[in-house]
Design a protein around this motif. Structure first.
Motif, PDB file in Angstrom:
ATOM      1  N   MET A   1       0.830  -1.179   0.000  1.00 37.32           N
ATOM      2  CA  MET A   1       0.000   0.000   0.000  1.00 37.32           C
ATOM      3  C   MET A   1       0.880   1.250   0.000  1.00 37.32           C
ATOM      4  O   MET A   1       0.547   2.210  -0.687  1.00 37.32           O
ATOM      5  N   SER A   2       1.953   1.217   0.731  1.00 34.63           N
ATOM      6  CA  SER A   2       2.829   2.375   0.817  1.00 34.63           C
ATOM      7  C   SER A   2       3.391   2.768  -0.541  1.00 34.63           C
ATOM      8  O   SER A   2       3.392   3.945  -0.904  1.00 34.63           O
ATOM      9  N   ALA A   3       3.854   1.790  -1.301  1.00 36.46           N
ATOM     10  CA  ALA A   3       4.462   2.081  -2.598  1.00 36.46           C
ATOM     11  C   ALA A   3       3.443   2.662  -3.571  1.00 36.46           C
ATOM     12  O   ALA A   3       3.715   3.644  -4.272  1.00 36.46           O
ATOM     13  N   ILE A   4       2.265   2.067  -3.626  1.00 37.63           N
ATOM     14  CA  ILE A   4       1.232   2.541  -4.548  1.00 37.63           C
ATOM     15  C   ILE A   4       0.749   3.934  -4.143  1.00 37.63           C
ATOM     16  O   ILE A   4       0.596   4.820  -4.990  1.00 37.63           O
ATOM     17  N   SER A   5       0.524   4.142  -2.868  1.00 35.34           N
ATOM     18  CA  SER A   5       0.046   5.455  -2.431  1.00 35.34           C
ATOM     19  C   SER A   5       1.105   6.532  -2.665  1.00 35.34           C
ATOM     20  O   SER A   5       0.767   7.675  -2.991  1.00 35.34           O
ATOM     21  N   THR A   6       2.370   6.184  -2.553  1.00 32.26           N
ATOM     22  CA  THR A   6       3.444   7.137  -2.826  1.00 32.26           C
ATOM     23  C   THR A   6       3.460   7.537  -4.293  1.00 32.26           C
ATOM     24  O   THR A   6       3.572   8.718  -4.628  1.00 32.26           O
ATOM     25  N   VAL A   7       3.329   6.560  -5.180  1.00 31.39           N
ATOM     26  CA  VAL A   7       3.296   6.839  -6.621  1.00 31.39           C
ATOM     27  C   VAL A   7       2.137   7.780  -6.941  1.00 31.39           C
ATOM     28  O   VAL A   7       2.304   8.760  -7.683  1.00 31.39           O
ATOM     29  N   LEU A   8       0.969   7.513  -6.400  1.00 26.42           N
ATOM     30  CA  LEU A   8      -0.193   8.351  -6.668  1.00 26.42           C
ATOM     31  C   LEU A   8      -0.040   9.740  -6.049  1.00 26.42           C
ATOM     32  O   LEU A   8      -0.400  10.748  -6.671  1.00 26.42           O
ATOM     33  N   ALA A   9       0.511   9.825  -4.856  1.00 24.31           N
ATOM     34  CA  ALA A   9       0.725  11.118  -4.210  1.00 24.31           C
ATOM     35  C   ALA A   9       1.690  11.973  -5.022  1.00 24.31           C
ATOM     36  O   ALA A   9       1.476  13.182  -5.184  1.00 24.31           O
ATOM     37  N   GLN A  10       2.739  11.378  -5.542  1.00 29.78           N
ATOM     38  CA  GLN A  10       3.702  12.117  -6.353  1.00 29.78           C
ATOM     39  C   GLN A  10       3.068  12.655  -7.633  1.00 29.78           C
ATOM     40  O   GLN A  10       3.520  13.652  -8.185  1.00 29.78           O
ATOM     41  N   ALA A  11       2.016  11.994  -8.101  1.00 29.68           N
ATOM     42  CA  ALA A  11       1.293  12.449  -9.293  1.00 29.68           C
ATOM     43  C   ALA A  11       0.179  13.426  -8.932  1.00 29.68           C
ATOM     44  O   ALA A  11      -0.551  13.886  -9.807  1.00 29.68           O
ATOM     45  N   GLY A  12       0.014  13.725  -7.647  1.00 28.72           N
ATOM     46  CA  GLY A  12      -1.008  14.665  -7.212  1.00 28.72           C
ATOM     47  C   GLY A  12      -2.405  14.075  -7.174  1.00 28.72           C
ATOM     48  O   GLY A  12      -3.392  14.804  -7.241  1.00 28.72           O
ATOM     49  N   ILE A  13      -2.494  12.754  -7.044  1.00 27.37           N
ATOM     50  CA  ILE A  13      -3.786  12.072  -7.019  1.00 27.37           C
ATOM     51  C   ILE A  13      -4.123  11.699  -5.573  1.00 27.37           C
ATOM     52  O   ILE A  13      -3.380  10.958  -4.938  1.00 27.37           O
ATOM     53  N   SER A  14      -5.234  12.216  -5.086  1.00 27.14           N
ATOM     54  CA  SER A  14      -5.664  11.927  -3.714  1.00 27.14           C
ATOM     55  C   SER A  14      -6.258  10.525  -3.644  1.00 27.14           C
ATOM     56  O   SER A  14      -6.876  10.049  -4.591  1.00 27.14           O
ATOM     57  N   ILE A  15      -6.071   9.882  -2.499  1.00 25.95           N
ATOM     58  CA  ILE A  15      -6.602   8.537  -2.299  1.00 25.95           C
ATOM     59  C   ILE A  15      -7.360   8.459  -0.983  1.00 25.95           C
ATOM     60  O   ILE A  15      -7.199   9.305  -0.116  1.00 25.95           O
ATOM     61  N   PHE A  16      -8.159   7.415  -0.867  1.00 22.36           N
ATOM     62  CA  PHE A  16      -8.788   7.024   0.388  1.00 22.36           C
ATOM     63  C   PHE A  16      -8.441   5.552   0.559  1.00 22.36           C
ATOM     64  O   PHE A  16      -8.790   4.728  -0.285  1.00 22.36           O
ATOM     65  N   ALA A  17      -7.693   5.227   1.605  1.00 21.94           N
ATOM     66  CA  ALA A  17      -7.218   3.856   1.803  1.00 21.94           C
ATOM     67  C   ALA A  17      -8.042   3.142   2.860  1.00 21.94           C
ATOM     68  O   ALA A  17      -8.403   3.715   3.892  1.00 21.94           O
ATOM     69  N   ILE A  18      -8.352   1.874   2.569  1.00 24.46           N
ATOM     70  CA  ILE A  18      -9.077   1.012   3.502  1.00 24.46           C
ATOM     71  C   ILE A  18      -8.298  -0.296   3.627  1.00 24.46           C
ATOM     72  O   ILE A  18      -7.963  -0.920   2.620  1.00 24.46           O
ATOM     73  N   SER A  19      -8.007  -0.683   4.840  1.00 22.49           N
ATOM     74  CA  SER A  19      -7.327  -1.955   5.081  1.00 22.49           C
ATOM     75  C   SER A  19      -8.263  -2.886   5.823  1.00 22.49           C
ATOM     76  O   SER A  19      -8.914  -2.488   6.794  1.00 22.49           O
ATOM     77  N   THR A  20      -8.332  -4.129   5.354  1.00 19.41           N
ATOM     78  CA  THR A  20      -9.128  -5.149   6.030  1.00 19.41           C
ATOM     79  C   THR A  20      -8.199  -6.294   6.401  1.00 19.41           C
ATOM     80  O   THR A  20      -7.013  -6.288   6.067  1.00 19.41           O
ATOM     81  N   TYR A  21      -8.747  -7.271   7.041  1.00 17.28           N
ATOM     82  CA  TYR A  21      -7.958  -8.442   7.413  1.00 17.28           C
ATOM     83  C   TYR A  21      -7.398  -9.139   6.174  1.00 17.28           C
ATOM     84  O   TYR A  21      -6.269  -9.608   6.172  1.00 17.28           O
ATOM     85  N   ASN A  22      -8.184  -9.188   5.106  1.00 15.13           N
ATOM     86  CA  ASN A  22      -7.800  -9.947   3.915  1.00 15.13           C
ATOM     87  C   ASN A  22      -7.056  -9.158   2.851  1.00 15.13           C
ATOM     88  O   ASN A  22      -6.279  -9.724   2.088  1.00 15.13           O
TER      89      ASN A  22
END
Length: 55
Positions: A1-22
């Motif tokens: 999740m960290s790597a993907i969110s970093t790539v998107l943040a560097q492109a100026g794309i906001s995200i909403f992250a949800i983590s579940t058990y699976n």
């Protein structure tokens, strides 16, 4: 999740992250979807769609 969110943040794309058990989910606004897909593809990520899914 960290790597993907970093790539998107560097492109100026906001995200909403949800983590579940699976799994983890990264949501983007509909208006940013195409840019997010292009950004992740350019960064080397493979995008897979489930049968019946649509953009």
């Amino acid at each position: 999740m960290s790597a993907i969110s970093t790539v998107l943040a560097q492109a100026g794309i906001s995200i909403f992250a949800i983590s579940t058990y699976n799994t983890d989910y990264i949501l983007v606004k509909a208006r940013d979807l195409e840019a997010a897909l292009q950004t992740l593809t350019y960064a080397g990520y493979e995008i897979a769609f489930e049968a019946g899914a649509s953009l």
